[in-house]
Design an enzyme around this catalytic site. Sequence first.
Site, PDB file in Angstrom:
ATOM      1  N   LEU A  33     -37.271 -69.336  -4.092  1.00 24.41           N
ATOM      2  CA  LEU A  33     -37.184 -70.037  -2.815  1.00 24.41           C
ATOM      3  C   LEU A  33     -36.005 -69.540  -1.977  1.00 24.41           C
ATOM      4  O   LEU A  33     -35.055 -68.954  -2.505  1.00 24.41           O
ATOM      5  CB  LEU A  33     -37.030 -71.542  -3.056  1.00 24.41           C
ATOM      6  N   SER A  39     -30.568 -62.908  -3.061  1.00 21.64           N
ATOM      7  CA  SER A  39     -29.761 -61.828  -2.467  1.00 21.64           C
ATOM      8  C   SER A  39     -28.374 -61.753  -3.094  1.00 21.64           C
ATOM      9  O   SER A  39     -27.857 -60.665  -3.363  1.00 21.64           O
ATOM     10  CB  SER A  39     -29.634 -62.015  -0.953  1.00 21.64           C
ATOM     11  N   SER A 106     -41.255 -63.656  -1.408  1.00 16.67           N
ATOM     12  CA  SER A 106     -42.557 -63.174  -1.911  1.00 16.67           C
ATOM     13  C   SER A 106     -43.323 -64.318  -2.586  1.00 16.67           C
ATOM     14  O   SER A 106     -43.477 -64.337  -3.794  1.00 16.67           O
ATOM     15  CB  SER A 106     -42.388 -61.980  -2.852  1.00 16.67           C
TER      16      SER A 106
END
EC number: 2.7.1.25
Length: 196
Positions: A33, A39, A106
């Site tokens: 999520l 990142s 994704s």
Amino acid sequence: MTSNLTWHEAAISKEERTTRNGYEGKIIWFTGLSASGKSTIANAFSRRLFELKKDVYVLDGDNIRQGLNKDLGFGDEARKENIRRIGEVAKLLIDSGQYALTAFISPFREDRQIVRDLVNEGEFIEVFVKCSIEACEARDPKGLYKKARNNEIPHFTGISSPYEEPTEPEVVLDSENFTVEQCVERLLKELNIKTH
């Protein structure tokens, strides 16, 4: 017309790069999520790999959408195309002998499988960055959940658009209960990357 195209074989093979480097390039696909830590963990992991003298590059969702994929929206079809393009770029990176770390929500299993199918078995490592939506929403570093709750962002994953958790990821990182450093160490261990 694709019928007028011919595949041009490279002068240097992937196998030659693997032999010279002493390791195989891989796609490390971070999914989860928004605000789960994808990142942050991917970049911390890339730093460790770089320090271990591995060639590595991070493909980050926000960064890619400001360049290569700036023509795409956030509807289901655009999301699919976003992931397809990233898969092709990541494949090029592993062909060049690098670790390609991708940090993308994704949300759809089918799209992640399409990328997995682009490369050889063992070259795609799905890393599920597991974090509850409550914890992600509490973090909300970009203020996106707040905007999504106010209907300012349509098709927001976890709120107005679905997220399909991986059913059999190679690695699960619990970013809600473990630090970034602990997640990086877990990845190194899971991928059998020697640190000395």
